[in-house]
Design a protein around this motif. Structure first.
Motif, PDB file in Angstrom:
ATOM      1  N   SER A   1      -1.317   7.486  -2.113  1.00 32.42           N
ATOM      2  CA  SER A   1      -2.285   7.275  -3.204  1.00 32.42           C
ATOM      3  C   SER A   1      -3.204   6.102  -2.878  1.00 32.42           C
ATOM      4  O   SER A   1      -2.847   5.223  -2.107  1.00 32.42           O
ATOM      5  N   LYS A   2      -4.356   6.125  -3.510  1.00 32.24           N
ATOM      6  CA  LYS A   2      -5.333   5.047  -3.304  1.00 32.24           C
ATOM      7  C   LYS A   2      -4.999   3.874  -4.220  1.00 32.24           C
ATOM      8  O   LYS A   2      -4.610   4.061  -5.357  1.00 32.24           O
ATOM      9  N   ILE A   3      -5.195   2.686  -3.688  1.00 33.20           N
ATOM     10  CA  ILE A   3      -4.953   1.470  -4.476  1.00 33.20           C
ATOM     11  C   ILE A   3      -6.286   0.781  -4.716  1.00 33.20           C
ATOM     12  O   ILE A   3      -7.096   0.617  -3.809  1.00 33.20           O
ATOM     13  N   ASN A   4      -6.512   0.407  -5.965  1.00 33.69           N
ATOM     14  CA  ASN A   4      -7.640  -0.463  -6.296  1.00 33.69           C
ATOM     15  C   ASN A   4      -7.125  -1.497  -7.290  1.00 33.69           C
ATOM     16  O   ASN A   4      -5.973  -1.434  -7.730  1.00 33.69           O
TER      17      ASN A   4
ATOM     18  N   ASN B   1      -9.511  -1.751   2.117  1.00 37.02           N
ATOM     19  CA  ASN B   1      -9.045  -0.565   2.851  1.00 37.02           C
ATOM     20  C   ASN B   1      -7.780   0.030   2.252  1.00 37.02           C
ATOM     21  O   ASN B   1      -6.810   0.307   2.960  1.00 37.02           O
ATOM     22  N   ASN B   2      -7.776   0.199   0.928  1.00 38.77           N
ATOM     23  CA  ASN B   2      -6.675   0.840   0.205  1.00 38.77           C
ATOM     24  C   ASN B   2      -5.363   0.046   0.299  1.00 38.77           C
ATOM     25  O   ASN B   2      -4.279   0.593   0.168  1.00 38.77           O
ATOM     26  N   LYS B   3      -5.474  -1.281   0.553  1.00 44.12           N
ATOM     27  CA  LYS B   3      -4.291  -2.135   0.627  1.00 44.12           C
ATOM     28  C   LYS B   3      -4.485  -3.333  -0.295  1.00 44.12           C
ATOM     29  O   LYS B   3      -5.554  -3.937  -0.315  1.00 44.12           O
TER      30      LYS B   3
ATOM     31  N   ASN C   1      -5.791   0.184 -10.731  1.00 49.54           N
ATOM     32  CA  ASN C   1      -4.501   0.891 -10.756  1.00 49.54           C
ATOM     33  C   ASN C   1      -3.353   0.042 -10.204  1.00 49.54           C
ATOM     34  O   ASN C   1      -2.202   0.384 -10.346  1.00 49.54           O
TER      35      ASN C   1
ATOM     36  N   TYR D   1       0.833  -1.191   0.000  1.00 47.98           N
ATOM     37  CA  TYR D   1       0.000   0.000   0.000  1.00 47.98           C
ATOM     38  C   TYR D   1       0.874   1.249   0.000  1.00 47.98           C
ATOM     39  O   TYR D   1       2.089   1.194   0.212  1.00 47.98           O
ATOM     40  N   SER D   2       0.222   2.374  -0.238  1.00 44.57           N
ATOM     41  CA  SER D   2       0.887   3.672  -0.244  1.00 44.57           C
ATOM     42  C   SER D   2       0.068   4.632   0.591  1.00 44.57           C
ATOM     43  O   SER D   2      -1.153   4.675   0.471  1.00 44.57           O
ATOM     44  N   LYS D   3       0.737   5.406   1.419  1.00 42.64           N
ATOM     45  CA  LYS D   3       0.030   6.399   2.216  1.00 42.64           C
ATOM     46  C   LYS D   3      -0.342   7.603   1.363  1.00 42.64           C
ATOM     47  O   LYS D   3      -1.153   8.421   1.756  1.00 42.64           O
TER      48      LYS D   3
END
Length: 194
Positions: free
Chosen positions: A137-140, A174-176, A143, A133-135
């Motif tokens: 940017s959002k991950i889905n 949860n964005n991970k 992307n 994950y990145s603090k």
């Protein structure tokens, strides 16, 4: 209990000494002298011949027990106990016989991309869980550039992949991005997200 004629199969009342359809006697007779016997005779009152009861029900029961024991020996019932493991914020139940390999643990931050990974082994297989994950940017799934066969495992939509030495399922929560790798595809169905 209903009685039926052994000769023709007709229904008999309790007190019928002869079948009303075919006329055959409904009473037991001695196989040696043909003397009529009571229902529970163990010996013929005329000649003393021992009346042996049929062992067929006992034989069938014994064969059934042998078949069940053989089936259990051939197809043993295995109950897998589970252990709870955690990587970052994800908790999974994995088979209890897997031990964590501390040498393969990864916890790094590379330019804001955080990767956490742990691996467990048993005598023949492995399970690896990786969280990315990145603090910033959002991950889905789109992307994260995920590819593979769309599936739903662990209660999440994601992608299943087969590699030469591993099988994986990836999903986003949860964005991970969480990816579970196994050496055996059946392990993916045994693992549970807690």
């Amino acid at each position: 209990m209903a009685k039926f004629c052994k000769n023709c199969g007709a229904y008999l009342s309790e007190n019928d000494a002869f079948c009303t359809d075919c006329g055959k006697s409904t009473l037991k007779t001695c196989p040696k002298c043909r003397e009529q016997l009571t229902a529970h005779s163990k010996f013929c009152p005329n000649c003393g011949y021992e009346i042996k009861s049929s062992r067929l029900p006992i034989t069938i029961a014994a064969l059934a027990v042998i078949a069940i024991v053989a089936a259990i020996a051939i197809f043993p019932i295995t109950i897998t106990s589970m252990q709870e493991v955690q990587v970052d914020t994800f908790s999974f139940n994995i088979p209890d016989n897997f031990e964590e390999d501390p040498a393969s643990t990864l916890d790094e931050n590379d330019n804001g991309i955080i990767t956490k990974s742990k691996c467990w082994n048993d005598s023949t297989d492995f399970i690896q869980i990786e969280v990315l994950y990145s603090k910033n940017s959002k991950i889905n799934l789109e992307n994260a550039n995920m590819k593979g066969q769309a599936e739903n495992l662990f209660g999440h939509d994601g992608y299943y992949n087969e590699f030469s030495d591993a099988y994986s399922f990836s999903f986003v929560d949860n964005n991970k991005l969480c990816t579970v790798y196994t050496s055996n595809p059946d392990l993916l169905t045994e693992i549970e997200l807690v």
